[in-house]
Design a protein around this motif. Sequence first.
Motif, PDB file in Angstrom:
ATOM      1  N   UNK A  63      79.692  10.115  29.887  1.00  0.00           N
ATOM      2  CA  UNK A  63      80.710   8.850  30.573  1.00  0.00           C
ATOM      3  C   UNK A  63      82.059   9.899  31.394  1.00  0.00           C
ATOM      4  N   UNK A  64      82.250  10.249  30.092  1.00  0.00           N
ATOM      5  CA  UNK A  64      83.557  11.601  30.866  1.00  0.00           C
ATOM      6  C   UNK A  64      83.853  12.039  31.682  1.00  0.00           C
ATOM      7  N   UNK A  65      82.181  12.949  31.877  1.00  0.00           N
ATOM      8  CA  UNK A  65      82.407  14.167  33.132  1.00  0.00           C
ATOM      9  C   UNK A  65      81.584  12.914  34.341  1.00  0.00           C
ATOM     10  N   UNK A  66      81.341  12.420  33.946  1.00  0.00           N
ATOM     11  CA  UNK A  66      80.538  11.191  35.636  1.00  0.00           C
ATOM     12  C   UNK A  66      81.266  10.836  35.738  1.00  0.00           C
ATOM     13  N   UNK A  67      82.624   9.891  35.008  1.00  0.00           N
ATOM     14  CA  UNK A  67      83.708   9.148  35.495  1.00  0.00           C
ATOM     15  C   UNK A  67      85.056  10.031  36.533  1.00  0.00           C
ATOM     16  N   UNK A  68      84.758  11.102  36.436  1.00  0.00           N
ATOM     17  CA  UNK A  68      85.415  12.230  37.154  1.00  0.00           C
ATOM     18  C   UNK A  68      85.060  12.141  38.615  1.00  0.00           C
ATOM     19  N   UNK A  69      84.066  11.547  38.725  1.00  0.00           N
ATOM     20  CA  UNK A  69      83.019  12.185  40.266  1.00  0.00           C
ATOM     21  C   UNK A  69      83.414  10.384  41.163  1.00  0.00           C
ATOM     22  N   UNK A  70      83.513  10.619  42.022  1.00  0.00           N
ATOM     23  CA  UNK A  70      83.452   9.538  43.269  1.00  0.00           C
ATOM     24  C   UNK A  70      82.938   8.474  43.250  1.00  0.00           C
ATOM     25  N   UNK A  95      82.890   2.989  39.017  1.00  0.00           N
ATOM     26  CA  UNK A  95      83.501   3.897  39.876  1.00  0.00           C
ATOM     27  C   UNK A  95      85.283   4.139  39.103  1.00  0.00           C
ATOM     28  N   UNK A  96      85.831   5.356  39.387  1.00  0.00           N
ATOM     29  CA  UNK A  96      87.259   4.823  39.126  1.00  0.00           C
ATOM     30  C   UNK A  96      87.685   5.018  40.591  1.00  0.00           C
ATOM     31  N   UNK A  97      88.546   4.208  40.687  1.00  0.00           N
ATOM     32  CA  UNK A  97      89.669   3.773  42.557  1.00  0.00           C
ATOM     33  C   UNK A  97      90.461   5.022  42.733  1.00  0.00           C
TER      34      UNK A  97
END
Length: 383
Positions: free
Chosen positions: A310-317, A359-361
Motif C-alpha cells: 500500500x505504502x509503495x503503490x500509492x506513490x504512483x499516479x 489513487x492519491x491526487x
Amino acid sequence: MARALYIHWPFCLKKCPYCDFNSHVRSTVDHARWEAALIADMRHEAALAGGETLKSIFFGGGTPSLMPPELVGSLLGEAERLWGFEPDIEITLEANPSSVEAAKFAGLADAGINRVSLGLQSLRDDQLSFLGRLHSVDEGIRALEVAQRHFTRTSFDLIYARPKQTAEDWADELSRALSFGTDHLSLYQLTIEPNTRFATDVRIGAFAPLDDDPSADLFELTREMTAAAGIPAYEVSNHARPGQESRHNLTYWRYQDYCGIGPGAHGRRGGTATLRHKKPENYLQSVGIHENGLKEERKLTDSESASEALLMGLRLAEGISLAEISTRFGIAVADLVDAGKIATFRDLGFLSAGEDRLRVTCKGMPVLDALLGEIVSAELVEA
C-alpha cells in the motif's frame, strides 16, 4: 522470483551534505576484490531467487560511474548467465556528470548499460556549490550530451525547493531542463535528512529550509510544467513520457520481487526481506566467511507485506487495486484501509477512489506521508 536486480556500489569521491544514502569515501578501492565479492553475493541470491529472467538491473550508489567498465561488464555477464535477460532488459547506471566519468560512457555502453541517470541536481553554479557538488553547470550539460549520444535512454535528477528559491527561479531552471529533450526527469524537493551535514547546518542556523507553503507551490508548478511538456508525473518525484518510466523503480513501487546485492542493499525475495551489511569492510568480511553479504534475512508477515504494498503503490499516479492486494495477501479490504477516512479525503480532493482503484491526487501528493498515515489501517501497520 527474481524480476529485477539491484547492485550497490558504495563509493563516492565526496559525501554530499544532503545525502543519507549508504556512500563512503575511500582513498583506494580494490576492484578485483569487489568484483569477486559482488559475484559471490549475486550467486547466493540466484540460488534462492531463480525462476524468472531479469527485466531490469540498476547500479546505484554511491557513485557507480566510478566503476571501471570492465567490472560492470563482468557483473552483467554473470547476471545473464545466472538468470537470463528479457530481450528488452533495462540496465540503468547512476552517474555523476563530471568530465572524467563522462569519458567512461562509451565503455559503459559497450559493457551493456542502456540507460543512465545523471545527478545534475541544479542548473545554477551557485546552487551546485551549496549542494556540495563537484561539477559545474557547463560540465554537467556536456556530460548530458555525451550520455545522450551513447545510451538509448537518459534521465537526470534535479533538487528544488532549495532555501529562498522562488517560483520564478524554479520555472526558469525547469524550463531549461525540459529543453534538453530527455524522456525522464527525477525532480526531488530538498529534504533535510537526519545525520547529514545539512541537518547540522540547519540546527546551528547556517540556513533555513524553504517553508511548507512555498514548497507546495513549487511542487504544483513542477507538475504543471512537466505535464505541459508531455512528461507527466507517474510517481511523486518522477516524470516521464508514456512508455519511458523507469521499469526498475516500478518493480519497487508495484511491490514485485527484486534481489539486492552490495553494501546496504535491500531486497524482497518471495516474501522475505533481505538486507546486506552497510559498511564496505563488513560486507567484504561477510562475503569472505559466508559467500554472501547478508546481514539480515527476515520472513515478512502478510500484514507487513500488505502494508508495504500500500505504502509503495500509492506513490504512483496509477494507484493501487485494493482487491488485488487483498487477494495477494489474504487480508480483507476492510482490514487494509480505513473506509471512512478514504471517503473524507476523497471529498476533500486528496484521493480518487472508484472502480476498485485507489489513487492519491495531485493535491494529495505533497502531503502523501501524512495521508498514508491516516488511511492505511492502524491495525495493519501495528500487526
